[in-house]
Design an enzyme around this catalytic site. Structure first.
Site, short mmCIF file in Angstrom:
data_model
loop_
_atom_site.label_atom_id
_atom_site.label_comp_id
_atom_site.label_asym_id
_atom_site.label_seq_id
_atom_site.Cartn_x
_atom_site.Cartn_y
_atom_site.Cartn_z
N SER A 145 -37.52 5.33 29.23
CA SER A 145 -36.72 4.26 28.63
C SER A 145 -36.29 4.68 27.23
O SER A 145 -37.01 5.41 26.53
CB SER A 145 -37.54 2.97 28.53
OG SER A 145 -36.86 2.01 27.74
N TYR A 159 -44.84 -1.41 25.27
CA TYR A 159 -44.00 -0.82 26.33
C TYR A 159 -43.34 0.46 25.83
O TYR A 159 -43.31 1.47 26.54
CB TYR A 159 -42.95 -1.84 26.76
CG TYR A 159 -41.92 -1.32 27.74
CD1 TYR A 159 -42.25 -1.13 29.08
CD2 TYR A 159 -40.63 -1.01 27.32
CE1 TYR A 159 -41.31 -0.65 29.99
CE2 TYR A 159 -39.68 -0.54 28.22
CZ TYR A 159 -40.03 -0.36 29.54
OH TYR A 159 -39.10 0.11 30.43
#
Length: 230
Positions: A145, A159
């Site tokens: 990501s 995250y």
């Protein structure tokens, strides 16, 4: 990529029930792969399987708790029992769990984020590699990501750190598994409109879209080309 021919290959896709996982499972099938669709929720992967089978390819549905090592090993064993091989592993399953400011980050959330986003990649890859090596090689693609490079948005530091781990783990895996003729790469999507952002406040989502030069969020289909290439 329109002429890509993967006939006879078998691809295991985690998180195949929706979003990027479903889009790439379908694209791999259209390129000639038989698919092992793995996810926790069976109704979602059954929908993916139906779409895959409509392309003329086979699809094995394997309900899998990607955070449970025994479940992951069973997934790999089921793939080999059904198709005889694993050529491609797409480590796509992952989630933020929930947003939490730094001072509210606790052990429970940290462990859940690392187990889902990092440990799952390790376990699934370790389960697939022996089969890939036995057949002469394979390819692993990890879904990272943009958060892994920029620290993430509000409340998503856990995250972002997990995805940064995935990015560096990919580099390590690529070097470590090269002698086994297994290629390891990652993609690092930006803001992709999937169920992942269902809980994102509308004003925050709009701000993220405006920060993209194209003026829109990405779609799961935007991720298909790079993954097929890899």
């Amino acid at each position: 990529l329109d002429k890509l021919n993967l006939d006879g290959k078998v691809a295991v896709v985690t998180g195949a029930g929706r979003g990027i996982g479903r889009a790439i499972a379908l694209a791999l099938a259209e390129a000639g792969c038989d698919i092992v669709a793995a996810a926790r929720t069976r109704p979602q992967i059954e929908e993916t399987a139906e779409a895959v089978r409509a392309t003329g390819r086979r699809c094995l549905v394997v309900p899998t708790d990607i955070t449970n090592p025994a479940s992951v090993q069973a997934m790999a064993s089921a793939a080999v029992a059904e198709f005889g091989r694993i050529d491609i592993l797409l480590n796509n399953a992952g989630a933020m769990i929930r947003r939490a400011p730094f001072l509210e980050l606790d052990t429970e959330l940290y462990d859940a984020a690392m187990n889902l986003n990092v440990k799952s990649v390790i376990e699934a890859s370790q389960a697939a590699v022996p089969h890939m090596e036995k057949q002469g090689g394979g390819a692993i693609i990890n879904v990272g990501s943009i958060a892994g490079a920029d620290g993430g948005g509000p409340g998503s530091g856990h995250y972002a750190c997990a995805k940064a781990y995935v990015h560096n783990l990919t580099r390590h895996m690529a070097r470590d598994l090269a002698s086994r003729k297994i290629r390891v790469n990652a993609i690092s999507p930006g803001v992709i409109e999937t169920a992942f952002h269902a809980a994102t406040p509308p004003e925050r989502m709009e701000a993220m879209k405006k920060s993209v030069p194209l003026g829109r969020a990405g779609t799961p289909e935007d991720c298909v080309g790079p993954i097929l290439l890899l």
